[in-house]
Design a protein around this motif. Structure first.
Motif, short mmCIF file in Angstrom:
data_model
loop_
_atom_site.label_atom_id
_atom_site.label_comp_id
_atom_site.label_asym_id
_atom_site.label_seq_id
_atom_site.Cartn_x
_atom_site.Cartn_y
_atom_site.Cartn_z
N UNK A 128 0.84 -1.21 0.00
CA UNK A 128 0.00 0.00 0.00
C UNK A 128 0.87 1.25 0.00
N UNK A 129 1.88 1.27 0.88
CA UNK A 129 2.74 2.46 0.98
C UNK A 129 3.59 2.63 -0.27
N UNK A 130 4.01 1.53 -0.90
CA UNK A 130 4.80 1.63 -2.12
C UNK A 130 3.98 2.27 -3.24
N UNK A 141 0.87 5.09 -13.36
CA UNK A 141 1.90 4.28 -14.03
C UNK A 141 1.53 3.97 -15.47
N UNK A 142 2.50 3.47 -16.22
CA UNK A 142 2.26 3.02 -17.58
C UNK A 142 1.55 1.67 -17.60
N UNK A 143 1.76 0.88 -16.56
CA UNK A 143 1.08 -0.41 -16.40
C UNK A 143 0.35 -0.39 -15.07
N UNK A 144 -0.84 -0.95 -15.02
CA UNK A 144 -1.62 -0.99 -13.79
C UNK A 144 -0.85 -1.74 -12.70
N UNK A 145 -0.82 -1.15 -11.51
CA UNK A 145 -0.20 -1.76 -10.34
C UNK A 145 -1.28 -2.01 -9.29
N UNK A 146 -1.18 -3.14 -8.60
CA UNK A 146 -2.16 -3.46 -7.57
C UNK A 146 -1.45 -4.01 -6.34
N UNK A 147 -2.09 -3.79 -5.19
CA UNK A 147 -1.71 -4.48 -3.96
C UNK A 147 -2.90 -5.35 -3.56
N UNK A 428 9.66 -0.77 -3.85
CA UNK A 428 9.35 0.46 -4.59
C UNK A 428 10.14 0.50 -5.90
N UNK A 429 11.42 0.19 -5.81
CA UNK A 429 12.26 0.18 -7.01
C UNK A 429 11.75 -0.82 -8.05
N UNK A 430 11.37 -2.01 -7.58
CA UNK A 430 10.91 -3.04 -8.50
C UNK A 430 9.60 -2.64 -9.16
N UNK A 431 8.67 -2.09 -8.38
CA UNK A 431 7.39 -1.66 -8.94
C UNK A 431 7.57 -0.46 -9.87
N UNK A 432 8.52 0.40 -9.55
CA UNK A 432 8.83 1.53 -10.45
C UNK A 432 9.33 1.00 -11.79
#
Length: 438
Positions: A128-130, A141-147, A428-432
């Motif tokens: 959530x915080x990331x 983002x360019x691609x959808x991100x989910x938690x 965070x880095x990986x999701x970025x």
């Protein structure tokens, strides 16, 4: 198996490595403390069992937190909770990027009885915080991100584990588990309906397709702490087999039955347990074998045992090693039974195949650790996790942070704030990388 991959971080900051603003230091631990109040018990731990009141309160409180932090919260029919950071024209993790599948991070919200505040919860809170951090600093983002806050992993209420990930991947349906009963006789189908989930509730189906799944988790062991490493890059999740072994002899008088004439089931079981330990030690790491329970009948101090039943749990990262060790153990059991005029039978009640994690994501995690100058270790996971279910459906990886003294499933479970933050930095880095870079 682990030390040969033990690599110290190498400084380096190429021009294409975008510096990220500093992460907030306080909110992660504070949010874990807050979440642990849902299901806080008298023993100082956390008890959140699938579909109970504490579980429901925690999931709905997290949904509000997600909304407050700019994510779109949704539940599916199983009670899995998603917080989505939407994009326009999202693409998948796969190189061809033809399908708009989201990149998902998270872990499980349920706990064992009298568990700790970090197991499962850390991966959810960090996710959530990331996403909040990335949205705040980089926008959509360019691609959808989910938690995802997975509804269940532990198997603490019903005799079935990984319901969250199994329902998402379609490995298991509600029809297959709805008859299961908890210790109070409540059926799975009744519990899910009372919690507000199940079919005909207007919720999206549990089955989803992910572009990738990334699980950040406490190690629940001592390996990282003993090697003085901050991050564990999980190479494999061990396969497991669990058995009940029953040894059958003959009850007789303790004083009038000579030792050589006895058919002592408990003595035979003891010899088998010694053989199990010998085979495990000969096999070497990371193979482990555990006998955690033994029951003798009739269980009277002055009667030779007629029957003894013991549990057996064996684990390794390679299927062929599991197969070989089990056959070696069976051969030892047969020899012991024949020598002591005993019979034995066995029942397998869990069989999980070893699961290697995605090599590409492992490499990306390693590069992030080296660029961020965070120490790391490639290592297997000796515990089961939802990631082993997801790996069959999408590219999957696990990131470990140390557990102090290896303690887990216990109110004393603890990970330092420094280690918690290092795990968040890597996530965070990986999701970025997957959500924002081309």
């Amino acid at each position: 198996m682990m030390t040969e991959f033990d690599v110290q971080p190498q400084p380096g900051s190429p021009e294409d490595y975008v510096p990220l603003p500093e992460l907030e230091l306080v909110e992660l631990q504070a949010m874990l403390d807050w979440l642990s109040t849902y299901g806080a018990d008298a023993q100082g731990g956390v008890t959140r069992l699938l579909y109970d009141n504490a579980w429901s309160e925690a999931q709905h409180a997290l949904a509000k937190q997600m909304a407050d932090k700019g994510l779109v919260p949704t539940f599916d029919q199983s009670g899995n909770l998603y917080g989505t950071l939407n994009s326009e024209g999202s693409a998948s993790f796969d190189e061809d990027r033809k399908a708009p599948y989201p990149i998902v991070t998270g872990s499980h919200i349920d706990s064992v009885v009298h568990g700790g505040k970090y197991d499962g919860a850390y991966g959810i809170v960090a996710g959530i915080l990331a996403l909040e951090y990335l949205h705040k600093h980089f926008g959509r983002p360019k691609r959808t991100l989910k938690v995802v806050s997975l509804c269940e992993e532990e198997g603490s209420r019903f005799p079935f584990a990984y319901w969250g990930s199994r329902s998402i991947t379609g490995v298991t349906t509600l029809e297959e588990v709805q008859h299961l009963l908890d210790q109070q006789g409540v059926s799975f189908s009744q519990a899910i309906l009372e919690a507000g989930f199940g079919p005909d509730r207007g919720l999206e189906p549990a089955a989803q397709t992910y572009g990738a799944f990334i699980e950040l988790h406490i190690e629940q062991g001592q390996v990282l702490e003993r090697h003085s490493r901050s991050i564990g890059i999980v190479s494999d999740i061990v396969g497991q087999r669990r058995y009940n072994i029953t040894v059958i002899g003959e009850a007789n008088h303790a004083g009038t039955t000579p030792m050589l004439w006895r058919k002592d089931a408990l003595a035979g079981a003891a010899d088998m347990i010694v053989a199990i330990r010998r085979i495990a030690l000969q096999t070497g790491e990371p193979f482990v074998a555990t006998v955690g329970r033994i029951v003798a009948e009739p269980g009277v101090g002055n009667v030779v045992a007629a029957k003894a039943t013991f549990s057996l749990d064996i684990r390794h990262v390679r299927q062929e090693i599991l197969d070989r060790c089990w056959q070696d153990m069976l051969q030892a059991f047969r020899r012991i039974a024949a020598e002591d005029q005993l019979r034995f039978k066995w029942e397998e009640h869990l069989s999980v195949t070893p699961t290697p994690m995605n090599e590409k994501i492992q490499q990306d995690i390693q590069e992030i650790c080296e660029r961020e100058q965070i120490s790391y270790l490639h290592m297997p996971s000796g515990a089961g996790h939802d990631s082993q279910i997801f790996q069959s459906a999408c590219p999957t990886a696990m990131i470990f942070v140390p557990s102090q003294q290896g303690i887990s499933h216990n109110p004393r479970e603890f990970t330092t704030e420094t280690d918690l933050m290092n795990g968040l930095r890597v996530l965070v880095r990986l999701l970025y990388k997957y959500g924002y870079e081309d």
